[in-house]
Design a protein around this motif. Structure first.
Motif, PDB file in Angstrom:
ATOM      1  N   TYR A 107       0.821  -1.205   0.000  1.00 24.42           N
ATOM      2  CA  TYR A 107       0.000   0.000   0.000  1.00 24.42           C
ATOM      3  C   TYR A 107       0.857   1.257   0.000  1.00 24.42           C
ATOM      4  O   TYR A 107       1.458   1.600   1.006  1.00 24.42           O
ATOM      5  CB  TYR A 107      -0.923  -0.024   1.232  1.00 24.42           C
ATOM      6  N   TYR A 108       0.952   1.928  -1.140  1.00 23.97           N
ATOM      7  CA  TYR A 108       1.777   3.131  -1.221  1.00 23.97           C
ATOM      8  C   TYR A 108       1.073   4.234  -1.996  1.00 23.97           C
ATOM      9  O   TYR A 108       1.631   4.847  -2.872  1.00 23.97           O
ATOM     10  CB  TYR A 108       3.141   2.818  -1.829  1.00 23.97           C
ATOM     11  N   LEU A 109      -0.188   4.446  -1.672  1.00 27.67           N
ATOM     12  CA  LEU A 109      -0.967   5.482  -2.334  1.00 27.67           C
ATOM     13  C   LEU A 109      -0.890   6.801  -1.559  1.00 27.67           C
ATOM     14  O   LEU A 109      -0.857   6.817  -0.328  1.00 27.67           O
ATOM     15  CB  LEU A 109      -2.432   5.067  -2.473  1.00 27.67           C
ATOM     16  N   TYR A 110      -0.900   7.871  -2.319  1.00 26.38           N
ATOM     17  CA  TYR A 110      -0.841   9.215  -1.758  1.00 26.38           C
ATOM     18  C   TYR A 110      -2.017  10.026  -2.297  1.00 26.38           C
ATOM     19  O   TYR A 110      -2.350   9.926  -3.474  1.00 26.38           O
ATOM     20  CB  TYR A 110       0.477   9.896  -2.157  1.00 26.38           C
ATOM     21  N   PRO A 111      -2.639  10.842  -1.457  1.00 26.20           N
ATOM     22  CA  PRO A 111      -3.705  11.705  -1.955  1.00 26.20           C
ATOM     23  C   PRO A 111      -3.131  12.876  -2.743  1.00 26.20           C
ATOM     24  O   PRO A 111      -2.086  13.417  -2.390  1.00 26.20           O
ATOM     25  CB  PRO A 111      -4.415  12.174  -0.687  1.00 26.20           C
ATOM     26  N   LEU A 112      -3.822  13.230  -3.799  1.00 26.58           N
ATOM     27  CA  LEU A 112      -3.453  14.391  -4.604  1.00 26.58           C
ATOM     28  C   LEU A 112      -4.642  15.336  -4.596  1.00 26.58           C
ATOM     29  O   LEU A 112      -5.798  14.906  -4.693  1.00 26.58           O
ATOM     30  CB  LEU A 112      -3.139  13.952  -6.036  1.00 26.58           C
ATOM     31  N   LYS A 113      -4.357  16.610  -4.442  1.00 27.08           N
ATOM     32  CA  LYS A 113      -5.391  17.645  -4.390  1.00 27.08           C
ATOM     33  C   LYS A 113      -5.067  18.665  -5.479  1.00 27.08           C
ATOM     34  O   LYS A 113      -3.961  19.214  -5.508  1.00 27.08           O
ATOM     35  CB  LYS A 113      -5.369  18.292  -3.005  1.00 27.08           C
ATOM     36  N   ILE A 114      -6.016  18.886  -6.379  1.00 25.89           N
ATOM     37  CA  ILE A 114      -5.842  19.849  -7.461  1.00 25.89           C
ATOM     38  C   ILE A 114      -6.856  20.959  -7.235  1.00 25.89           C
ATOM     39  O   ILE A 114      -8.069  20.723  -7.250  1.00 25.89           O
ATOM     40  CB  ILE A 114      -6.045  19.187  -8.834  1.00 25.89           C
ATOM     41  N   GLN A 115      -6.363  22.150  -6.992  1.00 25.58           N
ATOM     42  CA  GLN A 115      -7.220  23.281  -6.620  1.00 25.58           C
ATOM     43  C   GLN A 115      -7.224  24.310  -7.738  1.00 25.58           C
ATOM     44  O   GLN A 115      -6.178  24.812  -8.145  1.00 25.58           O
ATOM     45  CB  GLN A 115      -6.703  23.908  -5.324  1.00 25.58           C
ATOM     46  N   TYR A 116      -8.421  24.619  -8.223  1.00 26.27           N
ATOM     47  CA  TYR A 116      -8.587  25.605  -9.291  1.00 26.27           C
ATOM     48  C   TYR A 116      -8.853  26.983  -8.703  1.00 26.27           C
ATOM     49  O   TYR A 116      -9.297  27.115  -7.560  1.00 26.27           O
ATOM     50  CB  TYR A 116      -9.727  25.187 -10.224  1.00 26.27           C
ATOM     51  N   VAL A 117      -8.621  27.997  -9.498  1.00 30.80           N
ATOM     52  CA  VAL A 117      -8.719  29.379  -9.044  1.00 30.80           C
ATOM     53  C   VAL A 117     -10.149  29.739  -8.604  1.00 30.80           C
ATOM     54  O   VAL A 117     -10.336  30.602  -7.756  1.00 30.80           O
ATOM     55  CB  VAL A 117      -8.180  30.352 -10.122  1.00 30.80           C
ATOM     56  N   ASP A 118     -11.156  29.026  -9.133  1.00 27.63           N
ATOM     57  CA  ASP A 118     -12.542  29.336  -8.764  1.00 27.63           C
ATOM     58  C   ASP A 118     -12.990  28.639  -7.483  1.00 27.63           C
ATOM     59  O   ASP A 118     -14.128  28.764  -7.069  1.00 27.63           O
ATOM     60  CB  ASP A 118     -13.496  29.004  -9.913  1.00 27.63           C
ATOM     61  N   GLY A 119     -12.090  27.876  -6.854  1.00 24.55           N
ATOM     62  CA  GLY A 119     -12.416  27.214  -5.598  1.00 24.55           C
ATOM     63  C   GLY A 119     -12.724  25.731  -5.738  1.00 24.55           C
ATOM     64  O   GLY A 119     -12.742  25.014  -4.738  1.00 24.55           O
ATOM     65  N   LEU A 120     -12.967  25.243  -6.961  1.00 21.24           N
ATOM     66  CA  LEU A 120     -13.206  23.813  -7.161  1.00 21.24           C
ATOM     67  C   LEU A 120     -11.936  23.052  -6.814  1.00 21.24           C
ATOM     68  O   LEU A 120     -10.830  23.464  -7.173  1.00 21.24           O
ATOM     69  CB  LEU A 120     -13.588  23.532  -8.620  1.00 21.24           C
ATOM     70  N   ILE A 121     -12.098  21.937  -6.098  1.00 22.87           N
ATOM     71  CA  ILE A 121     -10.963  21.091  -5.742  1.00 22.87           C
ATOM     72  C   ILE A 121     -11.282  19.666  -6.162  1.00 22.87           C
ATOM     73  O   ILE A 121     -12.363  19.155  -5.877  1.00 22.87           O
ATOM     74  CB  ILE A 121     -10.655  21.134  -4.230  1.00 22.87           C
TER      75      ILE A 121
END
Length: 160
Positions: A107-121
């Motif tokens: 198990y070697y998964l990492y969370p990724l968060k992509i944040q857009y300028v309008d606030g959508l993540i």
């Protein structure tokens, strides 16, 4: 939400997941937003490749109909390339490098968060598969190209 450009988009890598996701979107979104996950911004981000599920085509030919029938097979999150201006001291880039070397157990998964300028993540769970340097030529910025494999649905959080 309105139409926007990619300008202002930010990407963060989270601390290694300690449990599998549940395959329930609402539960998994809550888990990836949990305070227990520390996210570090990946500095000097130049570009993010396309991401999201693609479903395999499963087909068969019905002789009586003389027609191929297409069905949806399994979903594949695919791989995404993150293009980054190389910065050896950037904490986010260092976290990506460490995640790429992590082979401790299954198990070697990492969370990724992509944040857009309008606030959508957008959130997802990834395996960091490769970190390559791209020196280019004399007028190019030395870059890192980091390939991540998406192992979860893309979970949109419009209420961020």
């Amino acid at each position: 939400m309105s139409v926007m450009t990619g300008a202002g988009t930010r990407v963060f890598i989270g601390s290694k997941l300690t449990a599998a996701l549940s395959d329930d979107d609402a539960t998994d979104l809550a888990a990836l937003k949990a305070a227990a996950i520390t996210y570090t911004e990946i500095g000097e981000l130049i570009g993010v490749g396309d991401y999201g599920d693609s479903v395999s085509d499963v087909s068969y030919t019905a002789l009586a109909k003389s027609r191929v029938t297409h069905l949806k097979g399994v979903a594949d999150g695919g791989t995404v390339d993150l293009t980054i201006a190389f910065d050896a001291g950037d904490a986010g880039q260092d976290a990506l490098v460490a995640a790429s070397k992590d082979r401790a157990g299954f198990y070697y998964l990492y969370p990724l968060k992509i944040q857009y300028v309008d606030g959508l993540i957008d959130y997802c769970a990834v395996a960091v598969q490769g970190v390559r340097k791209q020196p280019g030529s004399g007028n190019d910025v030395v870059q890192r190209v980091v390939t991540v494999a998406v192992n979860s649905p893309i979970l949109e959080d419009a209420g961020a």
